[in-house]
Enzyme design. Structure first.
Site, short mmCIF file in Angstrom:
data_model
loop_
_atom_site.label_atom_id
_atom_site.label_comp_id
_atom_site.label_asym_id
_atom_site.label_seq_id
_atom_site.Cartn_x
_atom_site.Cartn_y
_atom_site.Cartn_z
N TYR A 24 0.86 -1.19 0.00
CA TYR A 24 0.00 0.00 0.00
C TYR A 24 0.90 1.24 0.00
O TYR A 24 0.78 2.10 0.85
CB TYR A 24 -0.93 -0.02 1.22
N GLN A 27 2.47 2.74 -5.56
CA GLN A 27 1.50 2.26 -6.55
C GLN A 27 0.28 1.62 -5.90
O GLN A 27 -0.83 1.72 -6.43
CB GLN A 27 2.16 1.22 -7.48
N ASP A 83 10.30 -4.66 -5.77
CA ASP A 83 10.67 -5.74 -6.70
C ASP A 83 11.57 -6.78 -6.05
O ASP A 83 11.41 -7.98 -6.27
CB ASP A 83 11.39 -5.14 -7.91
N GLU A 84 12.53 -6.29 -5.26
CA GLU A 84 13.54 -7.21 -4.71
C GLU A 84 12.98 -8.10 -3.61
O GLU A 84 13.62 -9.05 -3.19
CB GLU A 84 14.77 -6.42 -4.24
N HIS A 108 5.67 -4.05 -12.94
CA HIS A 108 7.02 -3.96 -13.50
C HIS A 108 7.46 -5.39 -13.80
O HIS A 108 7.16 -6.31 -13.04
CB HIS A 108 7.94 -3.30 -12.46
N GLY A 134 2.71 6.82 -8.82
CA GLY A 134 1.36 6.57 -8.34
C GLY A 134 0.57 7.85 -8.08
O GLY A 134 -0.63 7.90 -8.32
N GLU A 195 15.86 4.47 -15.95
CA GLU A 195 16.07 4.92 -14.57
C GLU A 195 17.51 5.35 -14.32
O GLU A 195 17.77 6.32 -13.63
CB GLU A 195 15.70 3.79 -13.59
N GLU A 227 18.56 28.51 -11.54
CA GLU A 227 19.00 28.23 -12.91
C GLU A 227 18.99 26.73 -13.22
O GLU A 227 18.52 26.30 -14.25
CB GLU A 227 20.42 28.77 -13.14
N1 NAP Z 1 6.94 3.88 -7.65
C1 NAP Z 1 6.14 3.95 -8.71
O1 NAP Z 1 5.39 4.91 -8.86
C2 NAP Z 1 6.10 2.82 -9.73
C3 NAP Z 1 5.73 3.07 -11.07
C4 NAP Z 1 5.54 1.99 -11.93
C5 NAP Z 1 5.76 0.69 -11.47
N2 NAP Z 1 6.18 0.49 -10.18
C6 NAP Z 1 6.34 -0.88 -9.70
O2 NAP Z 1 5.33 -1.10 -8.73
C7 NAP Z 1 5.79 -2.04 -7.75
C8 NAP Z 1 5.67 -1.41 -6.38
O3 NAP Z 1 6.55 -0.30 -6.32
P1 NAP Z 1 6.25 0.85 -5.27
O4 NAP Z 1 7.22 1.96 -5.55
O5 NAP Z 1 4.78 1.13 -5.25
O6 NAP Z 1 6.65 0.08 -3.92
P2 NAP Z 1 6.71 0.72 -2.47
O7 NAP Z 1 5.91 1.97 -2.36
O8 NAP Z 1 8.13 0.79 -2.03
O9 NAP Z 1 5.99 -0.44 -1.63
C9 NAP Z 1 5.80 -0.25 -0.28
C10 NAP Z 1 4.63 -1.08 0.17
O10 NAP Z 1 4.94 -2.46 0.05
C11 NAP Z 1 4.77 -3.07 1.32
N3 NAP Z 1 5.66 -4.20 1.49
C12 NAP Z 1 7.00 -4.19 1.62
N4 NAP Z 1 7.46 -5.41 1.77
C13 NAP Z 1 6.38 -6.23 1.76
C14 NAP Z 1 6.20 -7.63 1.91
N5 NAP Z 1 7.26 -8.40 2.10
N6 NAP Z 1 4.94 -8.13 1.84
C15 NAP Z 1 3.87 -7.31 1.63
N7 NAP Z 1 3.99 -5.96 1.50
C16 NAP Z 1 5.22 -5.46 1.58
C17 NAP Z 1 5.07 -1.95 2.29
O11 NAP Z 1 4.54 -2.27 3.55
P3 NAP Z 1 5.43 -2.17 4.90
O12 NAP Z 1 4.79 -1.04 5.65
O13 NAP Z 1 5.21 -3.49 5.54
O14 NAP Z 1 6.84 -1.92 4.54
C18 NAP Z 1 4.35 -0.80 1.62
O15 NAP Z 1 2.96 -0.85 1.83
C19 NAP Z 1 7.22 -2.38 -8.16
O16 NAP Z 1 7.17 -3.54 -8.95
C20 NAP Z 1 7.64 -1.18 -8.97
O17 NAP Z 1 8.71 -1.47 -9.88
C21 NAP Z 1 6.33 1.51 -9.30
#
Ligand code: NAP
Length: 328
Positions: A24, A27, A83-84, A108, A134, A195, A227
């Site tokens: 949550y 994205q 992702d990782e 992704h 997001g 990236e 600038e």
């Molecule tokens: N960032 C973007 O806008 C964007 C754009 C396009 C695609 N994507 C893709 O979307 C995916 C998510 O990226 P993101 O940037 O949205 O991730 P993110 O914000 O870093 O994800 C964080 C969320 O994931 C939860 N989480 C972490 N580890 C977890 C686990 N082991 N089990 C369940 N939930 C867990 C976290 O909860 P906790 O509170 O427990 O840590 C938190 O709610 C990736 O594949 C990324 O490449 C992202």
């Protein structure tokens, strides 16, 4: 390349499915809110116990469950957490519990492209990758717009993976502006390359280098900030609205002549050689190997790079300018 719109999707299809959003964050929240506003009723958020996001998800009106329970409940499990982390969670919590014929969805392609996850043979596996953060996905949706998404199908075990992907993309708002078909490999490699070589690697580094050069030469940090950083948004908006060639119509002859004198002294043949090297490192998996090694060690490299960015004098200049001016 064919572009798909709302009329090419069955908007009702995704509404017939139980959807679990894992994560949550950047994205997860915007996607969940857009899906709900598009009429998806059976929608739950899955988070690990003690997750900071659970309270926010509940405050937004969602039920929260654990990933293993979500896998046993949902028809579609959407992987919206780092992702990782995805391979371990898939292996330990999802694979043993996913319902036969369920769909695994990604934003992704990394985990599939690099075979970190080898999905169970009965599953549908698709990708819907919004091309932007997001926050923008949600903001555009609320303005009756959307972000363009890429979609791909890795595995169509049930025969409905493609229709489901298009229906999902439409529910995110991408059907309003366009959804383009790709493969997991193309989406992943182009994204990882961009990236590093353009967006998050090169542009901030270019801004730092320009700022440092002016400040070292005795210019005030505030002027250097205006600038080298403030105007980046203006040029990004112009390029987005008009393209690179037409954008030149909106700048002075002096600026245009400056571009002609400076551009290829900064982006040199060596820069392009380095870009090709970055692309090779993406494609041969060495970048992903390094990413996972850093994650497993507790992110020492990522943490150090965050600390370096936070300590750069450009941040102090930004804070001072905010205090001194009325510009947000
Ligand atoms: N960032 C973007 O806008 C964007 C754009 C396009 C695609 N994507 C893709 O979307 C995916 C998510 O990226 P993101 O940037 O949205 O991730 P993110 O914000 O870093 O994800 C964080 C969320 O994931 C939860 N989480 C972490 N580890 C977890 C686990 N082991 N089990 C369940 N939930 C867990 C976290 O909860 P906790 O509170 O427990 O840590 C938190 O709610 C990736 O594949 C990324 O490449 C992202």
């Amino acid at each position: 390349m064919r572009v798909y719109f709302e009329a090419d999707a069955d908007p009702g299809l995704i509404r017939t499915r139980k959807i679990a959003i894992l994560g949550y964050g950047n994205q997860g929240r915007p996607q969940a809110l857009n899906l709900r506003d598009s009429g998806v009723e059976e929608l739950r958020i899955a988070l690990r116990p003690g997750s900071a996001g659970a309270e926010r998800a509940r405050a937004d009106g969602f039920d929260v469950m654990t990933p293993d329970a979500a896998a046993g409940w949902a028809d579609v499990v959407v992987m919206l957490f780092p992702d990782e982390e995805q391979a371990r969670v898939y292996r330990e919590e999802l694979a043993p519990n996913l319902r036969p014929g369920a769909a695994l969805a990604f934003a992704h392609g990394l985990a599939i492209r690099f075979a970190l996850i080898e999905p169970r043979p009965d599953l549908d596996v698709f990708l819907v990758a919004p091309k932007g953060p997001g926050t923008a996905l949600r903001e555009e949706y609320l303005k009756d717009g959307g972000l363009i998404s890429l979609f791909a199908v890795h595995k169509d075990s049930t025969g409905s993976a493609r229709a489901l992907a298009l229906s999902y993309a439409a529910a995110l708002g991408s059907g309003r502006v366009g959804t383009l078909e790709t493969s997991f490999a193309e989406e992943c490699e182009a994204d990882l390359f961009n990236e590093q070589a353009v967006l998050w690697g090169a542009i901030p580094e270019l801004i730092h280098a320009g700022f440092d050069t002016l400040v070292e030469a005795g210019f005030s940090p505030e002027v250097a900030y205006l600038e080298c950083l403030t105007e980046v948004k203006l040029i990004a908006d112009l390029i987005h609205a008009r393209g690179i060639a037409d954008m030149r119509e909106a700048i002075s002859n002096t600026a245009e002549f400056g571009a002609l004198k400076g551009g290829d002294r900064i982006i040199t043949a060596d820069t392009r050689t380095e870009m090709r090297r970055i692309l090779r490192e993406v494609r041969n998996g060495s970048f992903v190997k390094d990413l996972i090694a850093d994650a497993e060690a507790g992110y020492p490299l990522l943490k150090a790079s965050r600390a370096v960015a936070a300590a750069h004098p450009i941040e102090a200049a930004r804070a001072r300018l905010r205090d001194l001016t009325k510009q947000p």
